[in-house]
Design an enzyme around this catalytic site. Structure first.
Site, mmCIF file in Angstrom:
data_model
loop_
_atom_site.group_PDB
_atom_site.id
_atom_site.type_symbol
_atom_site.label_atom_id
_atom_site.label_comp_id
_atom_site.label_asym_id
_atom_site.label_seq_id
_atom_site.Cartn_x
_atom_site.Cartn_y
_atom_site.Cartn_z
ATOM 1 N N SER C 95 90.175 -31.650 -37.147
ATOM 2 C CA SER C 95 89.295 -31.367 -38.296
ATOM 3 C C SER C 95 87.906 -31.975 -38.155
ATOM 4 O O SER C 95 87.025 -31.680 -38.951
ATOM 5 C CB SER C 95 89.958 -31.837 -39.596
ATOM 6 O OG SER C 95 89.870 -33.224 -39.734
ATOM 7 N N LYS C 138 90.073 -36.275 -48.736
ATOM 8 C CA LYS C 138 88.794 -36.350 -48.039
ATOM 9 C C LYS C 138 87.629 -36.309 -49.034
ATOM 10 O O LYS C 138 86.643 -37.044 -48.893
ATOM 11 C CB LYS C 138 88.667 -35.190 -47.053
ATOM 12 C CG LYS C 138 89.557 -35.315 -45.816
ATOM 13 C CD LYS C 138 89.516 -34.035 -44.973
ATOM 14 C CE LYS C 138 90.246 -34.229 -43.643
ATOM 15 N NZ LYS C 138 90.316 -32.955 -42.880
#
Ligand SMILES: [Ca+2]
Ligand SMILES: [Ca+2]
Ligand SMILES: [Ca+2]
Ligand SMILES: [Ca+2]
Ligand SMILES: [Ca+2]
Ligand SMILES: [Ca+2]
Ligand SMILES: [Ca+2]
Ligand SMILES: [Ca+2]
Ligand SMILES: [Ca+2]
Ligand SMILES: [Ca+2]
Ligand SMILES: [Ca+2]
Ligand SMILES: [Ca+2]
Lengths: 195, 195, 195, 195, 195, 195
Positions: C95, C138
């Site tokens: 990611s 996140k």
């Protein structure tokens, strides 16, 4: 999946005989050349012993390039890839040594390999052919695949008696003690591509 | 996450079919070229067998560069990167062989890959296409993704009967025994970039 | 130790979002160039998937050097080092792909990265942006660090609903499906180094 | 075996502070240059994180060669060896980063390192100094070894309170957030080799 | 499978004596030279100690090329392959050191190795011959194979008493402390290829 | 097998002292030079710490080539092999550092090593000699082998009291803190090959 004999004589491919816990099978050894710098690639989920066997075959051929009418610098001008399909099946052991050598010489000389021939035998750096195991199972699977002639190490002649007579009668066995005899028998002349 | 068919014909990317314990899925094989010195990079959490499969595809293409109208020195002038997204998912097995070969040829020739085509099959050094497993699951996932045509190994034709008829009827299966036929079917001509 | 937003726009560094069993955090991706021969060094206790992600970002940029106004031979003239501090913390996963690509392009073009932007998304060889996990965690950590804008994969838009509304309202989310849009948004013009 | 402060200012060696399960200790970082081709050798039973830390220090210095008045091609003209004695003791972690950077710059510039200075701190590719653990134990062992000044990461200032006052009073702590300040403090001018 | 003595004096092959849990055996050490760039390949399922032993033999010969009348640049002009058949049998230990050295010198000088000679002994970088284990078992297998002369390390003379007298009487033992004596005894002159 | 002192002063070989769970022993460090390209080979079943110790010795010598009157390009013009017989015995630890350095300098300068001298001590990149363990056992085995002089690290002087007086009286101990003193004591002048 059981293999079948090649339908035509092949350049750069020879038929070996394998023996695993699941019984015998035939396997193709494929060799591909491309202009390059002498890289040797070995694929097909090969174990260390089988890779070393390929290296021994390769070194023998290099050291005998002249006699074999191969460009003595072939190892610098070509990248060579030896592959043994079916890529998911682990393969190991030294008994494909003479088959790898035969496929290599075929690719480097352009001489086709007789399609009806299977072979099994360890090769040494001097081109000697050492005995192998599982001759009975290998012979049965070769017969099933349509192979009619099997090149075997001279030291395995004593094991022919283990093969059922019905099969043995339909196969021709060529006992050899050196790769030169393997090549003499298995390869056709370059410009004589028999059907 | 289930994949979807490409929205446009792609150059340097082809759609393969994967089969895991979790069922079938489609996967993209992406190829990137950049001026370089012949380095081959393989990424996407690929297992050894899948990496060897890529090497076999690469060697076949090198040995057939002339016929494929590819610069025979491409492997020296370009660095080639083959990547299989989704990078966190482990991938292995030889069945992406023909997809990797197709994506490579597409990248090297500039010919786009038909977006509606998925494919599965092991490739050998001679370009032969060997059978694979999981055809049923692969076909279902391809159908779900919008794929309408699936290139399969000729030796897998016998497994088509395992696919539910409702799905099978909506798919076109192209059985092949050699990569040349895969390329013939899956690639468009360079200057004919159909929508 | 929770990270904080950069105090100034940086050249050669971009802010990614990480998600671990311990929750979310931000991480800096640093890129250093030095005259060299094209060596790519990856450090920061990175796992294999994250390293492959960096290679994919690198290859995409190489294959698009012209469009990105980067010297097409940069990979031969520079040694490139990508480092992710805090060096003792293991990091993995795909990611950070678009963050690494953004930091690389920033270093190679001299264009600064907007300091208030964080980003997360897998990158493919074609520059596509694939979805990631842990968007909620996140986003919370990015918010805590002072980040005001988060670039996310278009396929993750559906996960925005999972973020508490109080936080979501204070953040701007930019969904993207391709790296070109990431760069367009995150990078300033070279000679426009806004405070 | 507890270390002792250097008896003279050293060129190419700096004193770091280590923290292990057995408590704190000081360690020397030694750098040796020899005409060569840019090989970087790291020895002293160093763990991966510590090796990566050395690479980060190395890359930072390369990217800042001009400002540091170092031959920008040093990495091509010299082989560089970084060694951390006592060779049988395993060492790891990023906290020797600024020490390795200081020893490297000292070796490359010929500027001696002040012998009374110890230091600890992670370095990033941009020369930033990140916080470390074990400041209390490190400070005690530095004090015991005769060190009078300790360079620490700015983010560790808050941990000074943990050090017993009797020791803290005898030590000077220099909090820094960037390597430039480390070098400014720890290195003497080249032609000013104080005692 | 028990080995047998060579039928003719060989160039590039010497006979060593092995000792395993299964008892003693003889083994051939084969050396193949081909024009190349100095690559040393070691195959035959050799363990690390045996590979290091080959390297020691190789280095000794390089450092003594002049005295041995070998082209001092041989290591740059040839690729050298040392192989120990039977490729599936693991082999290790330093006791084949002098055999590998003898086979190497034979290949490099063209001098044949006496076929009736077997040998065992560790070699050092200075050509010294160090004692080995299993002399009794090795001698019995050598005798069985037709070997009539065995070169042994001088430090093993004391172990000769362990060999059954009936066998010992039929064997000639040559105790040596340096490789020079091994070569002196085991190699024929180049142009004196005795039958 | 217990070692014995060399019978003559050697060029390129020095005597170290080893200490294992089985007690003390002496070991020879052999160095072989051959024209080459700077390859450093380390054999003798050496552990990582011992290999790193050899690298430290090597780097120190490179960085001091001028003072040691060694061709400063030696590392590019020679391949260097360091071997520690008996090849089947695992060896590790940093205490052979000064012995490896001494053997290297001897080989590179042609100066013989005094045969009656044994030595033990870790070496650092700056040539410093660090203390080692097992001095008692090492001294006893050296004495048994005929060694009369032992070079030890200055920091080990305090351990001399542990050696039985009867043996200690027959040995001369030379405490050193730097390799320069080791070389000064252990090496003869090149053209003064005593005895
Ligand atoms: Ca099969
Ligand atoms: Ca039988
Ligand atoms: Ca998927
Ligand atoms: Ca079926
Ligand atoms: Ca953090
Ligand atoms: Ca949701
Ligand atoms: Ca210590
Ligand atoms: Ca505190
Ligand atoms: Ca045998
Ligand atoms: Ca005895
Ligand atoms: Ca011993
Ligand atoms: Ca004591």
């Amino acid at each position: 999946r059981y293999g079948l004999m090649e339908e035509e004589n092949q350049i750069g491919a020879a038929t070996g005989l394998a023996y695993t816990s699941a019984g015998g099978d035939i396997l193709s050894i494929e060799v591909s050349l491309a202009k390059g710098k002498g890289k040797l690639t070995l694929t097909g989920k090969l174990g260390d012993v089988m890779k070393e066997s390929a290296q021994a075959a390769f070194s023998y051929i290099r050291s005998r390039a002249d006699e074999l009418k191969i460009d003595p610098n072939f190892h610098e001008n070509f990248d060579i890839h030896i592959h043994v399909p079916e890529g998911a099946t682990p393969k190991d052991g030294p008994s494909a040594g003479i088959t790898m050598a035969t496929a290599l010489v075929s690719a480097l000389t352009g001489r086709p390999v007789r399609k009806e021939v299977g072979m099994t035998g360890e090769i040494t750096l001097r081109g000697r052919v050492l005995p192998i195991g599982g001759l009975k199972e290998k012979s049965l699977s070769a017969h099933r695949a349509g192979i009619t002639t099997i090149i075997i190490p001279a030291d395995n002649e004593k094991d022919l008696e283990d093969i059922p007579e019905s099969v043995r009668e339909q196969l021709t066995f060529i006992p050899v003690d050196h790769l030169d005899k393997v090549l003499q028998y298995a390869l056709l002349e370059e410009n004589n591509e028999s059907k």
